[in-house]
Motif scaffolding. Structure first.
Motif, PDB file in Angstrom:
ATOM      1  N   LEU A  94       8.955   3.228  13.261  1.00 15.61           N
ATOM      2  CA  LEU A  94       8.300   4.479  12.880  1.00 15.61           C
ATOM      3  C   LEU A  94       6.934   4.219  12.272  1.00 15.61           C
ATOM      4  O   LEU A  94       5.977   4.956  12.529  1.00 15.61           O
ATOM      5  CB  LEU A  94       9.173   5.244  11.875  1.00 15.61           C
ATOM      6  CG  LEU A  94      10.429   5.927  12.417  1.00 15.61           C
ATOM      7  CD1 LEU A  94      11.265   6.481  11.272  1.00 15.61           C
ATOM      8  CD2 LEU A  94      10.059   7.036  13.390  1.00 15.61           C
ATOM      9  N   THR A  95       6.836   3.182  11.447  1.00 15.81           N
ATOM     10  CA  THR A  95       5.564   2.880  10.794  1.00 15.81           C
ATOM     11  C   THR A  95       4.506   2.500  11.819  1.00 15.81           C
ATOM     12  O   THR A  95       3.345   2.928  11.732  1.00 15.81           O
ATOM     13  CB  THR A  95       5.742   1.742   9.772  1.00 15.81           C
ATOM     14  OG1 THR A  95       6.753   2.109   8.826  1.00 15.81           O
ATOM     15  CG2 THR A  95       4.458   1.478   9.017  1.00 15.81           C
ATOM     16  N   LEU A 129       9.727  10.134   7.580  1.00 20.73           N
ATOM     17  CA  LEU A 129       8.992   9.784   8.789  1.00 20.73           C
ATOM     18  C   LEU A 129       9.721  10.184  10.078  1.00 20.73           C
ATOM     19  O   LEU A 129       9.071  10.437  11.088  1.00 20.73           O
ATOM     20  CB  LEU A 129       8.707   8.287   8.811  1.00 20.73           C
ATOM     21  CG  LEU A 129       7.803   7.764   7.685  1.00 20.73           C
ATOM     22  CD1 LEU A 129       7.588   6.264   7.827  1.00 20.73           C
ATOM     23  CD2 LEU A 129       6.474   8.493   7.675  1.00 20.73           C
ATOM     24  N   ALA A 133       2.168   7.000   8.199  1.00 21.13           N
ATOM     25  CA  ALA A 133       3.365   6.299   7.749  1.00 21.13           C
ATOM     26  C   ALA A 133       3.048   5.382   6.572  1.00 21.13           C
ATOM     27  O   ALA A 133       3.831   5.268   5.624  1.00 21.13           O
ATOM     28  CB  ALA A 133       3.962   5.490   8.896  1.00 21.13           C
ATOM     29  N   LYS A 167       5.600  14.785  16.422  1.00 22.16           N
ATOM     30  CA  LYS A 167       4.413  14.250  17.099  1.00 22.16           C
ATOM     31  C   LYS A 167       4.662  14.016  18.575  1.00 22.16           C
ATOM     32  O   LYS A 167       3.866  14.431  19.427  1.00 22.16           O
ATOM     33  CB  LYS A 167       3.984  12.947  16.437  1.00 22.16           C
ATOM     34  CG  LYS A 167       2.769  12.302  17.113  1.00 22.16           C
ATOM     35  CD  LYS A 167       2.337  11.048  16.372  1.00 22.16           C
ATOM     36  CE  LYS A 167       1.129  10.416  17.049  1.00 22.16           C
ATOM     37  NZ  LYS A 167       0.652   9.210  16.324  1.00 22.16           N
ATOM     38  N   TYR A 168       5.776  13.378  18.902  1.00 21.29           N
ATOM     39  CA  TYR A 168       6.013  13.009  20.291  1.00 21.29           C
ATOM     40  C   TYR A 168       6.808  14.060  21.050  1.00 21.29           C
ATOM     41  O   TYR A 168       6.874  14.021  22.268  1.00 21.29           O
ATOM     42  CB  TYR A 168       6.706  11.647  20.352  1.00 21.29           C
ATOM     43  CG  TYR A 168       5.785  10.548  19.922  1.00 21.29           C
ATOM     44  CD1 TYR A 168       4.869  10.001  20.810  1.00 21.29           C
ATOM     45  CD2 TYR A 168       5.779  10.095  18.612  1.00 21.29           C
ATOM     46  CE1 TYR A 168       3.981   9.016  20.411  1.00 21.29           C
ATOM     47  CE2 TYR A 168       4.904   9.106  18.200  1.00 21.29           C
ATOM     48  CZ  TYR A 168       4.003   8.573  19.103  1.00 21.29           C
ATOM     49  OH  TYR A 168       3.126   7.612  18.695  1.00 21.29           O
ATOM     50  N   ARG A 181       8.646  13.500  11.381  1.00 19.29           N
ATOM     51  CA  ARG A 181       7.241  13.441  11.796  1.00 19.29           C
ATOM     52  C   ARG A 181       7.111  12.832  13.184  1.00 19.29           C
ATOM     53  O   ARG A 181       6.298  13.280  13.996  1.00 19.29           O
ATOM     54  CB  ARG A 181       6.423  12.608  10.794  1.00 19.29           C
ATOM     55  CG  ARG A 181       6.265  13.242   9.423  1.00 19.29           C
ATOM     56  CD  ARG A 181       5.341  12.403   8.558  1.00 19.29           C
ATOM     57  NE  ARG A 181       5.297  12.891   7.187  1.00 19.29           N
ATOM     58  CZ  ARG A 181       4.579  12.347   6.220  1.00 19.29           C
ATOM     59  NH1 ARG A 181       3.824  11.278   6.491  1.00 19.29           N
ATOM     60  NH2 ARG A 181       4.589  12.841   5.004  1.00 19.29           N
ATOM     61  N   PHE A 182       7.895  11.813  13.451  1.00 17.73           N
ATOM     62  CA  PHE A 182       7.859  11.176  14.770  1.00 17.73           C
ATOM     63  C   PHE A 182       8.287  12.165  15.853  1.00 17.73           C
ATOM     64  O   PHE A 182       7.633  12.297  16.888  1.00 17.73           O
ATOM     65  CB  PHE A 182       8.770   9.952  14.781  1.00 17.73           C
ATOM     66  CG  PHE A 182       9.089   9.457  16.164  1.00 17.73           C
ATOM     67  CD1 PHE A 182       8.164   8.717  16.876  1.00 17.73           C
ATOM     68  CD2 PHE A 182      10.307   9.743  16.759  1.00 17.73           C
ATOM     69  CE1 PHE A 182       8.444   8.267  18.155  1.00 17.73           C
ATOM     70  CE2 PHE A 182      10.593   9.293  18.030  1.00 17.73           C
ATOM     71  CZ  PHE A 182       9.660   8.560  18.734  1.00 17.73           C
ATOM     72  N   SER A 198      -2.278   0.119  15.419  1.00 21.26           N
ATOM     73  CA  SER A 198      -1.410   0.259  14.252  1.00 21.26           C
ATOM     74  C   SER A 198      -0.557  -0.985  14.050  1.00 21.26           C
ATOM     75  O   SER A 198      -0.366  -1.460  12.927  1.00 21.26           O
ATOM     76  CB  SER A 198      -0.517   1.491  14.422  1.00 21.26           C
ATOM     77  OG  SER A 198       0.416   1.584  13.373  1.00 21.26           O
ATOM     78  N   THR A 248      -1.077   2.766  19.160  1.00 18.67           N
ATOM     79  CA  THR A 248       0.106   2.017  18.736  1.00 18.67           C
ATOM     80  C   THR A 248      -0.222   0.537  18.556  1.00 18.67           C
ATOM     81  O   THR A 248       0.188  -0.092  17.570  1.00 18.67           O
ATOM     82  CB  THR A 248       1.234   2.187  19.766  1.00 18.67           C
ATOM     83  OG1 THR A 248       1.571   3.568  19.882  1.00 18.67           O
ATOM     84  CG2 THR A 248       2.471   1.396  19.346  1.00 18.67           C
ATOM     85  N   LEU A 263       3.583   5.786  13.880  1.00 15.77           N
ATOM     86  CA  LEU A 263       2.912   6.855  13.142  1.00 15.77           C
ATOM     87  C   LEU A 263       1.645   6.394  12.436  1.00 15.77           C
ATOM     88  O   LEU A 263       0.868   7.216  11.964  1.00 15.77           O
ATOM     89  CB  LEU A 263       3.875   7.478  12.128  1.00 15.77           C
ATOM     90  CG  LEU A 263       5.042   8.251  12.752  1.00 15.77           C
ATOM     91  CD1 LEU A 263       6.020   8.717  11.679  1.00 15.77           C
ATOM     92  CD2 LEU A 263       4.529   9.440  13.550  1.00 15.77           C
TER      93      LEU A 263
END
Length: 234
Positions: free
Chosen positions: A115-116, A158, A123, A165-166, A161-162, A202, A199, A119
């Motif tokens: 997740l981190t 989180l 995140a 978002k997706y 949130r994922f 990140s 991604t 996001l």
């Protein structure tokens, strides 16, 4: 329940399943690549993973965008693309963890790591609040140093949130619109490619620099989690 809610539930289920199924595949993936490319350093192998990941998700995105012109096919096709994107992203992240020598065996820690990465900055800000301190090498800290109580709190924040978002921004509500074939394919491939690059960017922040060799004697492999959080020197 709306179609969007149904889609979010399916994405959540696909994500949870991928966290379990992709762990052994990630290990085998890295082992196979090391056999095929025995001279690759960890950094070079990561570059390969980046290329394979981007190529895979870009191809699937183009297919879903092209299928958007078929009446009634937009949502299920875009949903399938997001599921493939999710599975590919989980495999990519866990493969990076293998290269870095970071093995998130606990499911909740594995979930937070993925997740981190997916996001990004949002995140990291949530982790700062949950853990109460900042510092480098989030991947190592997630796997080995952060208390489980903080891991669980962060996942509760989180996870939704994922899915948001997706499940909405990336595809289900966008690519379901009826658009010309060429434009739809460009939107799907382009959207996935952009998200893939984000991604990868990140992941560099979360994992930090890879070890310089495979022999395990890189000092970064033994970095102290108790170090001054303001010191980001490897």
């Amino acid at each position: 329940m709306s179609k969007a809610d149904d889609a979010k539930n399916l994405i959540q289920q696909a994500f949870e399943k991928a966290l379990v199924a992709q762990q052994p595949l990630a290990r085998k993936n890295v082992e196979r690549l090391r056999r095929v490319h025995p001279d690759d350093t960890p950094q070079e192998l990561i570059r390969r993973l980046n290329r394979y990941y981007l190529a895979g998700i870009t191809t699937s995105g183009g297919a879903s965008g092209a299928a958007g012109i078929v009446p009634g096919a937009g949502i299920p096709t875009a949903l399938a693309d997001i599921m493939l994107f999710t599975e590919a992203s989980v495999l990519y992240t866990l493969s990076l963890a293998e290269v870095h020598g970071t093995h998130p065996e606990d499911l909740e820690r594995r979930k937070l790591l993925v997740l981190t990465v997916l996001l990004g900055d949002g995140a990291i800000r949530a982790l700062d609040k949950a853990v109460g301190r900042t510092g480098p090498y989030w991947a190592r800290r997630i796997v080995s140093a952060i208390p489980m109580s903080a891991i669980n709190r962060a996942n509760k924040v989180l996870g939704p949130r994922f899915i948001t978002k997706y499940g909405t921004q990336q595809g289900v509500l966008v690519l379901s619109k009826q658009v010309p074939l060429g434009i739809g394919a460009a939107l799907g491939a382009g959207g996935n490619h952009i998200l893939g690059r984000l991604t990868i960017k990140s992941a560099r922040v979360i994992f930090g620099e890879p070890p310089t060799s495979w022999d395990g004697d890189d000092p970064r492999d033994h970095a102290s989690f108790g170090a001054d959080p303001g010191d980001s020197t490897p």
